[in-house]
Design an enzyme around this catalytic site. Sequence first.
Site, PDB file in Angstrom:
ATOM      1  N   ASP A  76      37.381  45.453  28.468  1.00 47.42           N
ATOM      2  CA  ASP A  76      36.118  45.514  27.709  1.00 47.42           C
ATOM      3  C   ASP A  76      34.964  45.691  28.697  1.00 47.42           C
ATOM      4  OD1 ASP A  76      35.390  41.955  27.107  1.00 47.42           O
ATOM      5  OD2 ASP A  76      36.360  42.930  28.808  1.00 47.42           O
ATOM      6  N   ASP A 127      34.981  43.058  34.919  1.00 45.04           N
ATOM      7  CA  ASP A 127      36.022  44.072  34.686  1.00 45.04           C
ATOM      8  C   ASP A 127      35.890  45.214  35.690  1.00 45.04           C
ATOM      9  OD1 ASP A 127      34.922  42.893  32.038  1.00 45.04           O
ATOM     10  OD2 ASP A 127      36.889  43.613  31.422  1.00 45.04           O
ATOM     11  N   ASP A 184      38.288  38.565  35.813  1.00 49.99           N
ATOM     12  CA  ASP A 184      39.133  39.765  35.734  1.00 49.99           C
ATOM     13  C   ASP A 184      39.670  40.184  37.111  1.00 49.99           C
ATOM     14  OD1 ASP A 184      37.154  41.253  33.073  1.00 49.99           O
ATOM     15  OD2 ASP A 184      38.790  39.816  33.007  1.00 49.99           O
TER      16      ASP A 184
END
Length: 309
Positions: A9, A14, A240
């Site tokens: 996402d 990320d 992440d």
Amino acid sequence: MRHFIIDTDTASDDAVALVMALRHPGVQVEAITIVGGNVPVDQGVQNALYTAELCGQQVPVYRGMAAPLLRPLETGQHVHGGDGMGDIGLPLSGRAPTPGHGVSALIETISRFAREITLVTLGPLTNIAVALLQEPSLAAKVENCVVMGGIGQGYGNVTPVAEFNIWVDPEAAKIVFESGMPLTMVGWDVSRTYAVFDPTEAARLRRLGTPLAEFCVDIQQMVNQFALNVTRLEGFDLPDPMAMAVALNPTVATTTKRLYVEIEADSRACRGQTIVDHLQITGQEPNVNVVLEASREKFLSMLHQSVRE
Ligand code: RIB
Ligand code: CA
């Protein structure tokens, strides 16, 4: 060559995980699929395309599910910024995703590299759940699925008992955790313990002086405030990238236990809780390899190496 497929996402942490994977020797990222989560899915697509371009990598990026299975999307824009990348003015628009749906890309790519592909999930599990509903045999075709999500032991970052990725779409998480897919769970507890960057550590990373090093630090400026003011950390954490480090080098995880984990999807107060049966008191068959401790040294070394020229 190891084959990876990443579902994300795409927001500020990320993006760092994508850098680590895209620049890891011996790993081929076959596709990136985007899910609504931190930011609306179309922003996630732009952020992933921008990050891949920054890494000089041509990788298919597919738009996936925009919202959870049964619930409205609750984004994390108050955490990561409106654009998800710290609102520092990056040109995060105008790039075109690869035609096709992210769920179809997951099914096709995993089937093409059956039992020789690692799936890394960095956001809500909506895409994975829909892929499993369409193609239940997919669970057996993944060599390993490393999930950034849940809490192995400790407390949550959205509610006292829930972590964002699971909380956003608990029904999807329930489908995935009950699917029989080989799962390694890297919870937010691991990130808040081993992947926090105080100003000194952040400066040390940025001082590597490459465009990627500066990018990876500068996009954290919003989440840094959230960490200082809400989750009470010394600075931003990188959940992440920690999960990606475990996927790239499993020895980063120094303590892992195979335990039964159930997802709470019915309760209001405990929505999205990962109920980890540490004492095997339920008698249920363990279904997840839960990472409980990690090597901060190995994690930092991998991250620094990924941003050097
Ligand atoms: O709880 C942390 C997770 O939620 C990370 O994946 C972060 O990017 C957000 O998606
Ligand atoms: Ca994420």
